[in-house]
Design a protein around this motif. Structure first.
Motif, PDB file in Angstrom:
ATOM      1  N   ASP A 188       0.982  -1.163   0.136  1.00 27.50           N
ATOM      2  CA  ASP A 188       0.170   0.069  -0.084  1.00 27.50           C
ATOM      3  C   ASP A 188       0.867   1.319   0.081  1.00 27.50           C
ATOM      4  OD1 ASP A 188       1.009  -0.355   2.574  1.00 27.50           O
ATOM      5  OD2 ASP A 188      -0.859   0.427   3.618  1.00 27.50           O
ATOM      6  N   ILE A 189       1.925   0.965  -0.386  1.00 26.14           N
ATOM      7  CA  ILE A 189       3.048   2.415  -0.259  1.00 26.14           C
ATOM      8  C   ILE A 189       2.970   2.918  -1.687  1.00 26.14           C
ATOM      9  CG2 ILE A 189       5.301   3.144  -0.149  1.00 26.14           C
ATOM     10  CD1 ILE A 189       3.784   1.986   2.487  1.00 26.14           C
ATOM     11  N   ALA A 190       2.740   4.179  -2.031  1.00 28.75           N
ATOM     12  CA  ALA A 190       2.821   4.804  -3.285  1.00 28.75           C
ATOM     13  C   ALA A 190       4.057   4.663  -3.784  1.00 28.75           C
ATOM     14  CB  ALA A 190       2.522   6.296  -2.954  1.00 28.75           C
ATOM     15  N   SER A 191       4.083   4.466  -5.256  1.00 29.08           N
ATOM     16  CA  SER A 191       5.419   4.102  -6.014  1.00 29.08           C
ATOM     17  C   SER A 191       6.297   5.360  -6.007  1.00 29.08           C
ATOM     18  CB  SER A 191       4.796   3.782  -7.523  1.00 29.08           C
ATOM     19  OG  SER A 191       4.039   5.086  -8.088  1.00 29.08           O
ATOM     20  N   ASP A 192       5.794   6.571  -5.751  1.00 20.96           N
ATOM     21  CA  ASP A 192       6.580   7.501  -5.647  1.00 20.96           C
ATOM     22  C   ASP A 192       7.074   8.310  -4.161  1.00 20.96           C
ATOM     23  OD1 ASP A 192       4.393   8.786  -4.883  1.00 20.96           O
ATOM     24  OD2 ASP A 192       4.489  10.579  -5.927  1.00 20.96           O
ATOM     25  N   ALA A 193       6.783   7.078  -3.322  1.00 21.96           N
ATOM     26  CA  ALA A 193       6.956   7.715  -1.831  1.00 21.96           C
ATOM     27  C   ALA A 193       8.546   7.646  -1.666  1.00 21.96           C
ATOM     28  CB  ALA A 193       6.359   6.481  -0.908  1.00 21.96           C
ATOM     29  N   LEU A 194       8.765   8.541  -0.504  1.00 22.15           N
ATOM     30  CA  LEU A 194      10.217   8.607   0.148  1.00 22.15           C
ATOM     31  C   LEU A 194       9.724   8.004   1.481  1.00 22.15           C
ATOM     32  CD1 LEU A 194      11.790  12.054  -0.831  1.00 22.15           C
ATOM     33  CD2 LEU A 194      12.421   9.768  -1.433  1.00 22.15           C
ATOM     34  N   VAL A 195      10.211   6.843   2.003  1.00 25.23           N
ATOM     35  CA  VAL A 195      10.128   6.231   3.243  1.00 25.23           C
ATOM     36  C   VAL A 195      11.193   6.491   4.154  1.00 25.23           C
ATOM     37  CG1 VAL A 195       9.775   3.963   4.244  1.00 25.23           C
ATOM     38  CG2 VAL A 195       8.782   4.400   2.271  1.00 25.23           C
ATOM     39  N   LEU A 196      10.818   6.751   5.353  1.00 25.33           N
ATOM     40  CA  LEU A 196      12.201   7.345   6.267  1.00 25.33           C
ATOM     41  C   LEU A 196      11.765   6.554   7.751  1.00 25.33           C
ATOM     42  CD1 LEU A 196      14.275   9.297   7.672  1.00 25.33           C
ATOM     43  CD2 LEU A 196      12.231  10.628   8.513  1.00 25.33           C
ATOM     44  N   GLY A 197      12.859   5.668   7.733  1.00 21.64           N
ATOM     45  CA  GLY A 197      13.048   4.683   8.860  1.00 21.64           C
ATOM     46  C   GLY A 197      14.179   5.520   9.890  1.00 21.64           C
ATOM     47  N   CYS A 198      13.485   5.320  11.169  1.00 27.10           N
ATOM     48  CA  CYS A 198      14.472   5.790  12.231  1.00 27.10           C
ATOM     49  C   CYS A 198      14.627   4.838  13.505  1.00 27.10           C
ATOM     50  CB  CYS A 198      13.947   7.313  12.651  1.00 27.10           C
ATOM     51  SG  CYS A 198      14.077   8.524  11.658  1.00 27.10           S
ATOM     52  N   LEU A 243      16.487   6.624   4.458  1.00 26.64           N
ATOM     53  CA  LEU A 243      15.665   7.153   3.710  1.00 26.64           C
ATOM     54  C   LEU A 243      15.572   6.476   2.148  1.00 26.64           C
ATOM     55  CD1 LEU A 243      13.624   9.620   3.228  1.00 26.64           C
ATOM     56  CD2 LEU A 243      15.310  10.795   2.065  1.00 26.64           C
ATOM     57  N   ARG A 244      14.551   5.732   1.809  1.00 27.45           N
ATOM     58  CA  ARG A 244      14.221   5.120   0.400  1.00 27.45           C
ATOM     59  C   ARG A 244      13.334   5.802  -0.362  1.00 27.45           C
ATOM     60  NH1 ARG A 244      16.244   0.385  -1.146  1.00 27.45           N
ATOM     61  NH2 ARG A 244      15.175  -0.754  -2.638  1.00 27.45           N
ATOM     62  N   ASP A 245      14.029   5.902  -1.830  1.00 26.17           N
ATOM     63  CA  ASP A 245      13.074   6.471  -2.730  1.00 26.17           C
ATOM     64  C   ASP A 245      12.727   5.026  -3.564  1.00 26.17           C
ATOM     65  OD1 ASP A 245      12.346   7.279  -5.311  1.00 26.17           O
ATOM     66  OD2 ASP A 245      13.973   8.665  -5.495  1.00 26.17           O
ATOM     67  N   VAL A 246      11.348   4.712  -3.083  1.00 24.89           N
ATOM     68  CA  VAL A 246      10.686   3.770  -3.805  1.00 24.89           C
ATOM     69  C   VAL A 246      10.689   3.682  -5.251  1.00 24.89           C
ATOM     70  CG1 VAL A 246       8.534   2.569  -3.882  1.00 24.89           C
ATOM     71  CG2 VAL A 246       9.202   3.537  -1.582  1.00 24.89           C
ATOM     72  N   ALA A 247      10.410   4.922  -6.001  1.00 23.05           N
ATOM     73  CA  ALA A 247      10.475   4.967  -7.301  1.00 23.05           C
ATOM     74  C   ALA A 247      11.584   4.510  -8.060  1.00 23.05           C
ATOM     75  CB  ALA A 247      10.093   6.118  -7.980  1.00 23.05           C
ATOM     76  N   GLY A 248      12.648   5.135  -7.321  1.00 23.27           N
ATOM     77  CA  GLY A 248      14.158   4.686  -8.017  1.00 23.27           C
ATOM     78  C   GLY A 248      15.039   3.737  -7.357  1.00 23.27           C
ATOM     79  N   SER A 249      14.289   2.985  -6.365  1.00 19.48           N
ATOM     80  CA  SER A 249      14.937   1.970  -5.650  1.00 19.48           C
ATOM     81  C   SER A 249      16.293   2.319  -5.245  1.00 19.48           C
ATOM     82  CB  SER A 249      15.078   0.748  -6.561  1.00 19.48           C
ATOM     83  OG  SER A 249      13.759   0.337  -6.844  1.00 19.48           O
ATOM     84  N   LYS A 250      16.441   3.665  -4.575  1.00 23.79           N
ATOM     85  CA  LYS A 250      17.691   4.123  -4.016  1.00 23.79           C
ATOM     86  C   LYS A 250      17.311   4.338  -2.492  1.00 23.79           C
ATOM     87  CE  LYS A 250      17.772   7.602  -6.862  1.00 23.79           C
ATOM     88  NZ  LYS A 250      18.020   8.978  -7.443  1.00 23.79           N
ATOM     89  N   GLU A 251      18.519   4.242  -1.871  1.00 29.23           N
ATOM     90  CA  GLU A 251      18.577   4.256  -0.282  1.00 29.23           C
ATOM     91  C   GLU A 251      19.587   5.142   0.064  1.00 29.23           C
ATOM     92  OE1 GLU A 251      17.173   0.824   1.749  1.00 29.23           O
ATOM     93  OE2 GLU A 251      19.190   1.148   2.766  1.00 29.23           O
ATOM     94  N   ALA A 252      19.290   6.122   1.063  1.00 28.12           N
ATOM     95  CA  ALA A 252      20.687   6.777   1.670  1.00 28.12           C
ATOM     96  C   ALA A 252      20.290   6.683   3.203  1.00 28.12           C
ATOM     97  CB  ALA A 252      20.531   8.373   1.244  1.00 28.12           C
ATOM     98  N   ALA A 253      21.586   6.412   4.062  1.00 24.22           N
ATOM     99  CA  ALA A 253      21.342   6.193   5.294  1.00 24.22           C
ATOM    100  C   ALA A 253      22.644   6.904   6.006  1.00 24.22           C
ATOM    101  CB  ALA A 253      21.200   4.880   5.408  1.00 24.22           C
ATOM    102  N   ALA A 254      22.526   7.275   7.346  1.00 29.01           N
ATOM    103  CA  ALA A 254      23.410   7.758   7.978  1.00 29.01           C
ATOM    104  C   ALA A 254      22.967   7.734   9.645  1.00 29.01           C
ATOM    105  CB  ALA A 254      23.513   9.073   7.832  1.00 29.01           C
ATOM    106  N   THR A 255      24.115   8.124  10.414  1.00 27.59           N
ATOM    107  CA  THR A 255      23.673   8.130  11.796  1.00 27.59           C
ATOM    108  C   THR A 255      24.000   9.369  12.425  1.00 27.59           C
ATOM    109  OG1 THR A 255      23.667   5.859  12.347  1.00 27.59           O
ATOM    110  CG2 THR A 255      23.936   7.082  14.265  1.00 27.59           C
TER     111      THR A 255
END
Length: 199
Positions: free
Chosen positions: A61-71, A111-123
């Motif tokens: 149910d996640i939009a194809s253009d979503a940016l998903v943020l996990g913390c 942070l994951r870009d669902v459309a581009g299947s790209k991810e960036a992460a840091a602490t």
């Protein structure tokens, strides 16, 4: 513009993002945090953030253009990672160990870009200095229930604020999401920070 999805049940993270101009959709990951162990506190925070982000980003149910943020946040004290206390007794013991001392609050961001299947992460890591609180103050604070719901058994934006004498680093990181770090992740994935503001 992409929809921002917050993969966290934290009301403090949601409030921080809203105050910064965003209106994220909240989807709780349901990740079992016990599956990650035996790693340093900063790495633990990052790995858990990645797991939560990926679990939600893979949802139907996640939009194809979503940016998903996990913390995920943990407090490091004496080299040990402290998440949410199991019960009131543990929260009391935590405060007896923390009072008059300093710890480092690590928050992993993914942070994951669902459309581009790209991810960036840091602490992001922020040093927190705790007041030398009395036993009565500890008992009263734990009795409110607030410390049982937050990493490290304290808040800076709630009842625990009076027990934090200072911080070194990003204040928002201690609340649960570093806005400067998140801005960097958004830009790393090729998006506009101000373009994500709710209109």
């Amino acid at each position: 513009m992409p929809q921002l999805v917050l993969a966290s049940a934290s009301p403090a993270r949601l409030a921080t993002l809203r105050s910064a101009g965003f209106e994220p959709r909240v989807v709780v990951s349901g990740v079992d945090e016990s599956q990650v162990s035996g790693v340093p506190p900063a790495e633990l925070a990052l790995r858990l953030a990645q797991l939560k982000c990926r679990a939600v980003a893979g949802g139907e149910d996640i939009a194809s253009d979503a940016l998903v943020l996990g913390c995920d946040s943990v407090l490091e004290l004496d080299g040990e990672a402290l998440g949410k206390p199991e019960d009131a007794d543990e929260a009391v013991r935590r405060w007896q160990a923390m009072r008059g001392r300093s710890g480092v609050l690590h928050t992993g961001h993914c942070l994951r870009d669902v459309a581009g299947s790209k991810e960036a992460a840091a602490t992001a890591s922020t040093t927190v200095h705790f007041a030398d609180v009395t036993d009565d103050e500890v008992e009263a604070y734990v009795a409110t229930g607030e410390p049982l719901h937050v990493a490290g058994a304290f808040t800076v934006d709630g009842l625990g604020g009076g027990f934090v004498t200072g911080i070194e680093g990003d204040h928002h990181n201690v609340v649960g999401v570093s806005l400067p770090l998140l801005r960097g992740l958004v830009r790393e994935l090729g998006h506009s920070w101000t373009g994500l503001w709710a209109r």
